[in-house]
Design a protein around this motif. Structure first.
Motif, PDB file in Angstrom:
ATOM      1  N   ILE A  93       0.840  -1.197   0.000  1.00 56.75           N
ATOM      2  CA  ILE A  93       0.000   0.000   0.000  1.00 56.75           C
ATOM      3  C   ILE A  93       0.880   1.254   0.000  1.00 56.75           C
ATOM      4  CG2 ILE A  93      -1.719   1.332   1.275  1.00 56.75           C
ATOM      5  CD1 ILE A  93      -2.779  -1.362   2.385  1.00 56.75           C
ATOM      6  N   THR A  94       1.935   1.232   0.787  1.00 63.33           N
ATOM      7  CA  THR A  94       2.860   2.362   0.845  1.00 63.33           C
ATOM      8  C   THR A  94       3.540   2.567  -0.509  1.00 63.33           C
ATOM      9  OG1 THR A  94       3.221   1.975   3.201  1.00 63.33           O
ATOM     10  CG2 THR A  94       4.894   3.292   2.048  1.00 63.33           C
ATOM     11  N   GLU A  95       3.944   1.466  -1.137  1.00 67.83           N
ATOM     12  CA  GLU A  95       4.547   1.521  -2.471  1.00 67.83           C
ATOM     13  C   GLU A  95       3.556   2.133  -3.475  1.00 67.83           C
ATOM     14  OE1 GLU A  95       5.613  -1.919  -5.680  1.00 67.83           O
ATOM     15  OE2 GLU A  95       6.374  -2.220  -3.649  1.00 67.83           O
ATOM     16  N   ALA A  96       2.302   1.707  -3.376  1.00 62.56           N
ATOM     17  CA  ALA A  96       1.266   2.251  -4.268  1.00 62.56           C
ATOM     18  C   ALA A  96       1.107   3.753  -4.052  1.00 62.56           C
ATOM     19  CB  ALA A  96      -0.066   1.543  -4.028  1.00 62.56           C
ATOM     20  N   ASN A  97       1.150   4.158  -2.815  1.00 60.76           N
ATOM     21  CA  ASN A  97       0.999   5.578  -2.491  1.00 60.76           C
ATOM     22  C   ASN A  97       2.165   6.399  -3.045  1.00 60.76           C
ATOM     23  OD1 ASN A  97      -0.218   7.843  -1.246  1.00 60.76           O
ATOM     24  ND2 ASN A  97       1.091   7.600   0.541  1.00 60.76           N
ATOM     25  N   LEU A  98       3.364   5.920  -2.838  1.00 64.32           N
ATOM     26  CA  LEU A  98       4.546   6.667  -3.265  1.00 64.32           C
ATOM     27  C   LEU A  98       4.683   6.738  -4.783  1.00 64.32           C
ATOM     28  CD1 LEU A  98       7.168   5.326  -0.688  1.00 64.32           C
ATOM     29  CD2 LEU A  98       6.109   7.590  -0.743  1.00 64.32           C
ATOM     30  N   ASN A  99       4.290   5.659  -5.469  1.00 64.41           N
ATOM     31  CA  ASN A  99       4.528   5.555  -6.911  1.00 64.41           C
ATOM     32  C   ASN A  99       3.260   5.624  -7.749  1.00 64.41           C
ATOM     33  OD1 ASN A  99       7.320   5.111  -6.379  1.00 64.41           O
ATOM     34  ND2 ASN A  99       6.878   2.964  -5.970  1.00 64.41           N
ATOM     35  N   ASN A 100       2.121   5.871  -7.103  1.00 61.21           N
ATOM     36  CA  ASN A 100       0.837   5.852  -7.814  1.00 61.21           C
ATOM     37  C   ASN A 100       0.712   4.573  -8.650  1.00 61.21           C
ATOM     38  OD1 ASN A 100      -0.105   8.351  -6.824  1.00 61.21           O
ATOM     39  ND2 ASN A 100       1.263   9.383  -8.253  1.00 61.21           N
ATOM     40  N   ASP A 101       0.975   3.448  -7.989  1.00 62.47           N
ATOM     41  CA  ASP A 101       1.111   2.149  -8.641  1.00 62.47           C
ATOM     42  C   ASP A 101      -0.102   1.261  -8.367  1.00 62.47           C
ATOM     43  OD1 ASP A 101       1.945  -0.303  -9.616  1.00 62.47           O
ATOM     44  OD2 ASP A 101       3.749  -0.418  -8.368  1.00 62.47           O
ATOM     45  N   VAL A 102      -0.963   1.113  -9.368  1.00 59.88           N
ATOM     46  CA  VAL A 102      -2.153   0.270  -9.176  1.00 59.88           C
ATOM     47  C   VAL A 102      -1.781  -1.202  -9.054  1.00 59.88           C
ATOM     48  CG1 VAL A 102      -3.796   1.880 -10.221  1.00 59.88           C
ATOM     49  CG2 VAL A 102      -2.680   0.169 -11.652  1.00 59.88           C
ATOM     50  N   LYS A 103      -0.658  -1.616  -9.635  1.00 60.36           N
ATOM     51  CA  LYS A 103      -0.209  -3.016  -9.505  1.00 60.36           C
ATOM     52  C   LYS A 103       0.081  -3.332  -8.039  1.00 60.36           C
ATOM     53  CE  LYS A 103       1.838  -7.002 -10.805  1.00 60.36           C
ATOM     54  NZ  LYS A 103       1.712  -7.797  -9.599  1.00 60.36           N
ATOM     55  N   ALA A 104       0.672  -2.408  -7.325  1.00 58.99           N
ATOM     56  CA  ALA A 104       0.951  -2.625  -5.899  1.00 58.99           C
ATOM     57  C   ALA A 104      -0.361  -2.732  -5.115  1.00 58.99           C
ATOM     58  CB  ALA A 104       1.829  -1.502  -5.342  1.00 58.99           C
ATOM     59  N   ILE A 105      -1.361  -1.937  -5.495  1.00 61.72           N
ATOM     60  CA  ILE A 105      -2.688  -2.054  -4.871  1.00 61.72           C
ATOM     61  C   ILE A 105      -3.247  -3.446  -5.147  1.00 61.72           C
ATOM     62  CG2 ILE A 105      -5.097  -1.283  -4.996  1.00 61.72           C
ATOM     63  CD1 ILE A 105      -3.632   0.824  -3.576  1.00 61.72           C
ATOM     64  N   ASP A 106      -3.125  -3.897  -6.400  1.00 59.39           N
ATOM     65  CA  ASP A 106      -3.637  -5.217  -6.771  1.00 59.39           C
ATOM     66  C   ASP A 106      -2.954  -6.327  -5.959  1.00 59.39           C
ATOM     67  OD1 ASP A 106      -5.292  -3.961  -8.605  1.00 59.39           O
ATOM     68  OD2 ASP A 106      -4.022  -4.443 -10.337  1.00 59.39           O
ATOM     69  N   ASP A 107      -1.644  -6.182  -5.734  1.00 59.57           N
ATOM     70  CA  ASP A 107      -0.912  -7.168  -4.929  1.00 59.57           C
ATOM     71  C   ASP A 107      -1.451  -7.207  -3.494  1.00 59.57           C
ATOM     72  OD1 ASP A 107       0.684  -7.691  -7.156  1.00 59.57           O
ATOM     73  OD2 ASP A 107       2.374  -6.482  -6.427  1.00 59.57           O
ATOM     74  N   ALA A 108      -1.677  -6.022  -2.924  1.00 55.80           N
ATOM     75  CA  ALA A 108      -2.215  -5.942  -1.559  1.00 55.80           C
ATOM     76  C   ALA A 108      -3.616  -6.535  -1.502  1.00 55.80           C
ATOM     77  CB  ALA A 108      -2.229  -4.483  -1.081  1.00 55.80           C
ATOM     78  N   VAL A 109      -4.434  -6.224  -2.496  1.00 61.72           N
ATOM     79  CA  VAL A 109      -5.800  -6.754  -2.552  1.00 61.72           C
ATOM     80  C   VAL A 109      -5.781  -8.271  -2.638  1.00 61.72           C
ATOM     81  CG1 VAL A 109      -7.852  -6.922  -4.040  1.00 61.72           C
ATOM     82  CG2 VAL A 109      -6.918  -4.684  -3.455  1.00 61.72           C
ATOM     83  N   GLY A 110      -4.885  -8.820  -3.446  1.00 59.02           N
ATOM     84  CA  GLY A 110      -4.811 -10.274  -3.602  1.00 59.02           C
ATOM     85  C   GLY A 110      -4.557 -10.980  -2.277  1.00 59.02           C
ATOM     86  N   VAL A 111      -3.622 -10.473  -1.502  1.00 60.16           N
ATOM     87  CA  VAL A 111      -3.311 -11.092  -0.212  1.00 60.16           C
ATOM     88  C   VAL A 111      -4.456 -10.885   0.774  1.00 60.16           C
ATOM     89  CG1 VAL A 111      -1.718 -11.094   1.764  1.00 60.16           C
ATOM     90  CG2 VAL A 111      -0.816 -10.871  -0.568  1.00 60.16           C
ATOM     91  N   LEU A 112      -4.978  -9.663   0.837  1.00 59.22           N
ATOM     92  CA  LEU A 112      -6.060  -9.374   1.780  1.00 59.22           C
ATOM     93  C   LEU A 112      -7.311 -10.182   1.439  1.00 59.22           C
ATOM     94  CD1 LEU A 112      -6.554  -7.675   4.306  1.00 59.22           C
ATOM     95  CD2 LEU A 112      -7.468  -5.886   2.829  1.00 59.22           C
ATOM     96  N   ARG A 113      -7.610 -10.337   0.159  1.00 60.20           N
ATOM     97  CA  ARG A 113      -8.776 -11.117  -0.257  1.00 60.20           C
ATOM     98  C   ARG A 113      -8.611 -12.601   0.138  1.00 60.20           C
ATOM     99  NH1 ARG A 113      -9.239 -10.112  -5.688  1.00 60.20           N
ATOM    100  NH2 ARG A 113     -10.556  -8.328  -5.229  1.00 60.20           N
ATOM    101  N   THR A 114      -7.407 -13.127  -0.039  1.00 59.09           N
ATOM    102  CA  THR A 114      -7.146 -14.521   0.347  1.00 59.09           C
ATOM    103  C   THR A 114      -7.334 -14.706   1.848  1.00 59.09           C
ATOM    104  OG1 THR A 114      -5.626 -14.826  -1.514  1.00 59.09           O
ATOM    105  CG2 THR A 114      -5.417 -16.361   0.339  1.00 59.09           C
TER     106      THR A 114
END
Length: 134
Positions: A93-114
């Motif tokens: 999430i921090t990486e997504a915030n710093l880099n405006n990176d939707v892929k990092a959001i997707d990675d966080a979502v994948g783990v949280l959803r699991t």
């Protein structure tokens, strides 16, 4: 109208929390975290940095809440593993915030959803155990 709807949602959520079991509260936190991440992703895609900051902050707060709710003594190795997963999610999430990176959001979502799917799969008759070990 929008403010009335938000007020209604807050009262509804407050009411649900006041009667919810500890197991249900964790389910609600998972759902809230996923919702905030989706909102963060949308804000990044639409270059709305103000909303991005708000939703990212809320997502981090929820994941920190999940992490802080772990009982490291009773939960043993499982609690330790969950804590590492929560740390990974916060890092993404921090990486997504710093880099405006939707892929990092997707990675966080994948783990949280699991994690949410695993939590949701706990049978009703075992919910009292999750209250003690979470």
């Amino acid at each position: 109208m929008r403010s009335s709807l938000q007020s209604y949602r807050k009262v509804s959520l407050d009411s649900e929390i006041s009667i919810a079991s500890p197991h249900r509260i964790v389910q609600m936190m998972f759902a809230g975290g996923l919702e905030r991440l989706a909102q963060s992703r949308y804000a990044i895609e639409n270059k709305n940095m103000s909303d991005k900051g708000v939703f990212i902050g809320k997502a981090i707060g929820i994941v920190n809440g999940l992490n802080n709710s772990l009982n490291m003594e009773a939960g043993g190795e499982i609690a330790g593993n969950l804590s590492q997963l929560y740390d990974f999610i916060i890092m993404k999430i921090t990486e997504a915030n710093l880099n405006n990176d939707v892929k990092a959001i997707d990675d966080a979502v994948g783990v949280l959803r699991t994690l949410k799917e695993g939590w949701d799969a706990i049978p009703q008759d075992q919910h009292h155990l999750t209250s003690e070990a979470s």
